[in-house]
Design an enzyme around this catalytic site. Sequence first.
Site, PDB file in Angstrom:
ATOM      1  N   GLU A  34     -56.423  63.742  20.263  1.00 43.22           N
ATOM      2  CA  GLU A  34     -57.379  62.730  20.720  1.00 43.22           C
ATOM      3  C   GLU A  34     -57.642  62.928  22.208  1.00 43.22           C
ATOM      4  O   GLU A  34     -56.698  62.930  23.001  1.00 43.22           O
ATOM      5  CB  GLU A  34     -56.808  61.340  20.456  1.00 43.22           C
ATOM      6  CG  GLU A  34     -57.537  60.204  21.139  1.00 43.22           C
ATOM      7  CD  GLU A  34     -56.733  58.917  21.146  1.00 43.22           C
ATOM      8  OE1 GLU A  34     -57.011  58.046  21.990  1.00 43.22           O
ATOM      9  OE2 GLU A  34     -55.810  58.768  20.302  1.00 43.22           O
TER      10      GLU A  34
ATOM     11  N   THR B 160     -60.503  55.867  23.070  1.00 44.82           N
ATOM     12  CA  THR B 160     -61.080  54.845  23.943  1.00 44.82           C
ATOM     13  C   THR B 160     -62.581  54.712  23.700  1.00 44.82           C
ATOM     14  O   THR B 160     -63.373  54.590  24.634  1.00 44.82           O
ATOM     15  CB  THR B 160     -60.782  55.137  25.437  1.00 44.82           C
ATOM     16  OG1 THR B 160     -59.493  55.729  25.579  1.00 44.82           O
ATOM     17  CG2 THR B 160     -60.801  53.840  26.249  1.00 44.82           C
TER      18      THR B 160
ATOM     19  N   LYS C  50     -54.615  51.509  14.321  1.00 45.46           N
ATOM     20  CA  LYS C  50     -53.791  51.835  15.478  1.00 45.46           C
ATOM     21  C   LYS C  50     -53.086  50.554  15.919  1.00 45.46           C
ATOM     22  O   LYS C  50     -53.709  49.661  16.479  1.00 45.46           O
ATOM     23  CB  LYS C  50     -54.675  52.387  16.605  1.00 45.46           C
ATOM     24  CG  LYS C  50     -53.980  52.572  17.944  1.00 45.46           C
ATOM     25  CD  LYS C  50     -54.977  53.064  18.988  1.00 45.46           C
ATOM     26  CE  LYS C  50     -54.398  53.073  20.380  1.00 45.46           C
ATOM     27  NZ  LYS C  50     -55.360  53.607  21.366  1.00 45.46           N
TER      28      LYS C  50
END
Length: 210
Positions: A40, A68, A127
Amino acid sequence: MSFTDRLRRERVIAIVRGTDPQAAERTVRTLREEGVALIEVSLTTPDAAGIIARCSREGGDSLIGAGTVLTGDDARAVHQAGAAFVVTPALAEGSVTAHALGLPVVAGALTPTEIVRAVSEGAAAVKLFPASVGGPAYLRALRDPLPGVPFVPTGGVDAEAARAYLEAGALAVGVGSPIVGDAPRGGDMDELRARCRAFLAALAAHRDQP
């Protein structure tokens, strides 16, 4: 293989977040060379979309995703860059837009209400963030009423915590500095390789397990 199957096989998403775009790109390539297959790149990293685009074009078995991702514009930009998946720190427009674009989403959530909403909005996995707030015991408590939710605890996860989360039923874990260290800010790549090998060795018993 579905994205959740890939999470189950690999057990870890390495999170690259840095201040030096060239160092961050080297970090992605080094992680991939060391066998970390889910990577990521946080959009807080300068030129994150460019890093994703260049590393994705190189092919191979690894998947390069974007982290993000908060806004619809974020999601559209990383989709155009070739991101293979999206990670968000919270429930936001970015996760809904990414799902609409066909990207697997690991949506950030902490409370039961947020977790149920994430699943209802199409998240491939949740998450659990910041996981350090409740630790493995909190994950176990969540799994009692929500046994079918694929959790990816993230935040303060070192190798010992990763093993504990996987034993508590996590599908995978998200890991930043315990693997990448200062490499995305210009740190030593040989030290990065050593951390990768140690972390993957620590999780070896859990990889490729149902």
